[in-house]
Design a protein around this motif. Structure first.
Motif, PDB file in Angstrom:
ATOM      1  N   GLU A  19      47.579  88.485 -36.546  1.00 44.85           N
ATOM      2  CA  GLU A  19      48.117  89.411 -35.648  1.00 44.85           C
ATOM      3  C   GLU A  19      48.175  90.573 -35.877  1.00 44.85           C
ATOM      4  O   GLU A  19      48.299  91.174 -37.099  1.00 44.85           O
ATOM      5  CB  GLU A  19      49.789  88.761 -35.380  1.00 44.85           C
ATOM      6  N   MET A  20      47.981  91.600 -35.158  1.00 42.16           N
ATOM      7  CA  MET A  20      47.765  93.161 -35.290  1.00 42.16           C
ATOM      8  C   MET A  20      49.122  93.716 -35.414  1.00 42.16           C
ATOM      9  O   MET A  20      49.845  93.508 -34.731  1.00 42.16           O
ATOM     10  CB  MET A  20      46.974  93.679 -34.355  1.00 42.16           C
ATOM     11  N   ASN A  21      49.425  94.720 -36.545  1.00 43.66           N
ATOM     12  CA  ASN A  21      50.431  95.248 -36.877  1.00 43.66           C
ATOM     13  C   ASN A  21      50.192  96.608 -36.064  1.00 43.66           C
ATOM     14  O   ASN A  21      49.529  97.488 -36.411  1.00 43.66           O
ATOM     15  CB  ASN A  21      50.844  95.372 -38.169  1.00 43.66           C
ATOM     16  N   VAL A  22      50.981  96.765 -35.110  1.00 52.04           N
ATOM     17  CA  VAL A  22      50.815  98.140 -34.138  1.00 52.04           C
ATOM     18  C   VAL A  22      51.758  99.342 -34.720  1.00 52.04           C
ATOM     19  O   VAL A  22      51.945 100.253 -33.906  1.00 52.04           O
ATOM     20  CB  VAL A  22      50.783  97.845 -32.731  1.00 52.04           C
ATOM     21  N   THR A  23      52.672  99.087 -35.592  1.00 57.02           N
ATOM     22  CA  THR A  23      53.829 100.045 -35.722  1.00 57.02           C
ATOM     23  C   THR A  23      53.008 101.392 -36.632  1.00 57.02           C
ATOM     24  O   THR A  23      53.516 102.400 -36.047  1.00 57.02           O
ATOM     25  CB  THR A  23      54.774  99.551 -36.813  1.00 57.02           C
ATOM     26  N   LEU A  25      49.999 102.621 -35.749  1.00 57.27           N
ATOM     27  CA  LEU A  25      49.460 103.115 -34.645  1.00 57.27           C
ATOM     28  C   LEU A  25      50.301 104.070 -33.982  1.00 57.27           C
ATOM     29  O   LEU A  25      50.161 105.085 -33.507  1.00 57.27           O
ATOM     30  CB  LEU A  25      48.557 102.010 -33.840  1.00 57.27           C
ATOM     31  N   VAL A  26      51.349 103.434 -33.399  1.00 57.81           N
ATOM     32  CA  VAL A  26      52.490 103.905 -32.708  1.00 57.81           C
ATOM     33  C   VAL A  26      52.998 105.116 -33.298  1.00 57.81           C
ATOM     34  O   VAL A  26      53.407 106.188 -32.801  1.00 57.81           O
ATOM     35  CB  VAL A  26      53.761 102.886 -32.269  1.00 57.81           C
ATOM     36  N   ASP A  27      53.346 105.047 -34.523  1.00 58.56           N
ATOM     37  CA  ASP A  27      53.707 106.195 -35.569  1.00 58.56           C
ATOM     38  C   ASP A  27      52.654 107.557 -35.187  1.00 58.56           C
ATOM     39  O   ASP A  27      53.195 108.416 -35.251  1.00 58.56           O
ATOM     40  CB  ASP A  27      53.958 105.909 -36.831  1.00 58.56           C
ATOM     41  N   LEU A  32      51.098 112.885 -33.011  1.00 63.25           N
ATOM     42  CA  LEU A  32      49.918 113.567 -32.194  1.00 63.25           C
ATOM     43  C   LEU A  32      50.643 113.908 -30.986  1.00 63.25           C
ATOM     44  O   LEU A  32      50.441 115.034 -30.485  1.00 63.25           O
ATOM     45  CB  LEU A  32      48.934 112.637 -31.796  1.00 63.25           C
ATOM     46  N   LEU A  33      51.293 113.295 -30.468  1.00 64.99           N
ATOM     47  CA  LEU A  33      52.049 113.754 -28.955  1.00 64.99           C
ATOM     48  C   LEU A  33      53.033 115.047 -29.178  1.00 64.99           C
ATOM     49  O   LEU A  33      52.799 115.786 -28.408  1.00 64.99           O
ATOM     50  CB  LEU A  33      52.956 112.433 -28.398  1.00 64.99           C
ATOM     51  N   ILE A  34      53.746 114.703 -30.272  1.00 64.21           N
ATOM     52  CA  ILE A  34      54.698 115.912 -30.474  1.00 64.21           C
ATOM     53  C   ILE A  34      53.724 117.149 -30.909  1.00 64.21           C
ATOM     54  O   ILE A  34      54.320 118.457 -30.447  1.00 64.21           O
ATOM     55  CB  ILE A  34      55.721 115.617 -31.759  1.00 64.21           C
TER      56      ILE A  34
END
Length: 148
Positions: A19-23, A25-27, A32-34
């Motif tokens: 199972e891929m841990n996406v935490t 990636l979200v961080d 980058l968005l900010i």
């Protein structure tokens, strides 16, 4: 990774299922968005207006200017929205060319800009654009009421 301990139809008991841990990636995406939001806000174009400060040097300069035969070029937008150069009124189409001729004859590309109280912001900016198009390089905004 998680382990599937229960038996399912096609899977063997005790077999690992990835199972891929996406935490993380979200961080990274949030950082980058900010960063891009801050950079975009800082990249806006600005129109800088330099208002001269009142001190002894300015008082000496005004005394020197008053001793000169040539009066400064004052562009005024009256309450009706009409453009004046010193005391003469010009239509919008003739204003840039007339201002250009005055600035070339003078050899100085400095003007003073004044807008009366009843003038809309939009009209004042239109006249400033026309003045810039007419060759004015330095535009000083008059902050105090002018004497006639």
């Amino acid at each position: 990774m998680a382990m599937d301990v229960g038996a399912s139809e096609g899977a063997k008991k005790g077999r690992h299922r990835p199972e891929m841990n996406v935490t993380p990636l979200v961080d990274v995406v949030l950082v980058l968005l900010i960063t891009f939001m801050v950079l975009t806000a800082m990249m806006n174009d600005h129109f800088w207006v330099h208002v001269p400060e009142k001190d002894q040097k300015d008082q000496q300069n005004t005394e020197e200017q008053s001793s000169n035969d040539e009066a400064p070029i004052v562009v005024t937008v009256n309450a009706n929205g009409r453009i004046q150069i010193n005391q003469d009124i010009y239509p919008d189409k003739e204003f840039p060319e007339r201002l250009r001729r005055m600035l070339v004859a003078r050899g100085d590309r400095r003007i003073y800009f004044d807008a009366e109280d009843g003038v809309s912001y939009e009209r004042a900016m239109q006249v400033l654009d026309l003045a810039r198009g007419g060759g004015a390089a330095h535009i000083a905004v008059v902050t105090e009421k002018l004497q006639n």
